[in-house]
Design a protein around this motif. Sequence first.
Motif, PDB file in Angstrom:
ATOM      1  N   UNK A   1      46.218  39.021  42.833  1.00  0.00           N
ATOM      2  CA  UNK A   1      46.734  38.775  44.186  1.00  0.00           C
ATOM      3  C   UNK A   1      48.246  38.933  44.252  1.00  0.00           C
ATOM      4  N   UNK A   2      48.896  38.997  43.083  1.00  0.00           N
ATOM      5  CA  UNK A   2      50.353  39.072  43.054  1.00  0.00           C
ATOM      6  C   UNK A   2      50.883  40.492  42.881  1.00  0.00           C
ATOM      7  N   UNK A   3      50.114  41.352  42.231  1.00  0.00           N
ATOM      8  CA  UNK A   3      50.582  42.722  41.998  1.00  0.00           C
ATOM      9  C   UNK A   3      49.377  43.606  41.732  1.00  0.00           C
ATOM     10  N   UNK A   4      49.523  44.939  41.847  1.00  0.00           N
ATOM     11  CA  UNK A   4      48.406  45.837  41.561  1.00  0.00           C
ATOM     12  C   UNK A   4      48.006  45.764  40.083  1.00  0.00           C
ATOM     13  N   UNK A   5      46.752  45.440  39.837  1.00  0.00           N
ATOM     14  CA  UNK A   5      46.211  45.372  38.473  1.00  0.00           C
ATOM     15  C   UNK A   5      45.132  46.434  38.339  1.00  0.00           C
ATOM     16  N   UNK A   6      45.306  47.339  37.400  1.00  0.00           N
ATOM     17  CA  UNK A   6      44.380  48.448  37.173  1.00  0.00           C
ATOM     18  C   UNK A   6      43.650  48.238  35.843  1.00  0.00           C
ATOM     19  N   UNK A   7      42.340  48.408  35.871  1.00  0.00           N
ATOM     20  CA  UNK A   7      41.538  48.303  34.652  1.00  0.00           C
ATOM     21  C   UNK A   7      41.192  49.696  34.132  1.00  0.00           C
TER      22      UNK A   7
END
Length: 346
Positions: free
Chosen positions: A266-272
């Motif tokens: 929710x704080x920054x773009x996280x990519x898996x």
Amino acid sequence: MQSESYVFDPRPDYPLVTTAKRYWHPKFYSEDSDALTLIFTHGTGFHKEHWEPTIEDLYAALEKSSKPPKICDIWSLDCANHGDAAVINEQELQWGYSHVFAWEEYGRSIHAFLTGQGVGVPVDFSKRRLVAIGHSMGAISHMLLTTLPVPVTYSAMILVEPMLLPPPTMIPDSDALISGAQRRRDIWPSRNAAYEILQSRPSWKIWDPRVLKLFVEHGLRDLPTATYPDKQEGVTLICPRDQEVACYSDKLGRSRAYKFLPTLCSRLPVHFIWGSISEPYLTTETKDYVSHTVAQGKAASVAKVPNAGHLVVQINPTGLAKAIYDVLRQEMARGQPSEPTVVSRL
């Protein structure tokens, strides 16, 4: 691609030194304000140079692109008990780190490095547009450092095969990991002999040849060492077996990161980025559950690299570079926020 090595010393505030390597390509080097600075971290038992084939292939992808993402430079950091850092920290690691080496310690080292709480790296990373890229333990360490005091600003985070496992399998079979590390051969007559032996073993034969050569070059050190003071000839693992075991013995870091994941998303773009092959600890079902359900649908993207499992960095760096390239293009298209996202609280 060019490179240079650094030693970052945060003492006396933090007792463990960090070794880092900076990579850049003259053709693609950019000092534009929206250019990305990539921060790579490795998994347990490996070291910063394991990322080099991926970085090489990432630059190759930029070469083929009509509109490549802007990259200032790329940094890869050793965990304090791995790689070149393990040699510098050899004596300190015997004082309190022999039984458990918390993954958050790697996060603390990265945090000190990026916030300039030490000497040896004359870069103000607070003025950079940072993208965190971590594999396995390195991914968890990036996650955990965002909870430390003194803000660190990331534009995005790329989690490569992060060790995030839901209950009741939150902690993988540590006994199996530990016993495997304890049984692992750790002395060879020479680097050439080590290379010949390792490349003949099924589990190593599937590695990209470039990574295996880097492992022999940078993952071994000459004897004698503090672990083997009586051995005068040959080479041994630069990350001693007891330190690898100490990393596997940390049962808290992964649990904290797992529970923190939706907040981070929710704080920054996280990519898996996952390997497509299902494995005992990280099955396909677990990977899908973590990146969709646990992340509460907030993940910026999810990708799978073909023909590789958890050791995607070692087995398919070319496919991994393609997946990272796709994420970087997304982040360039997203643009630089007018007010950078602060991902840790005072």
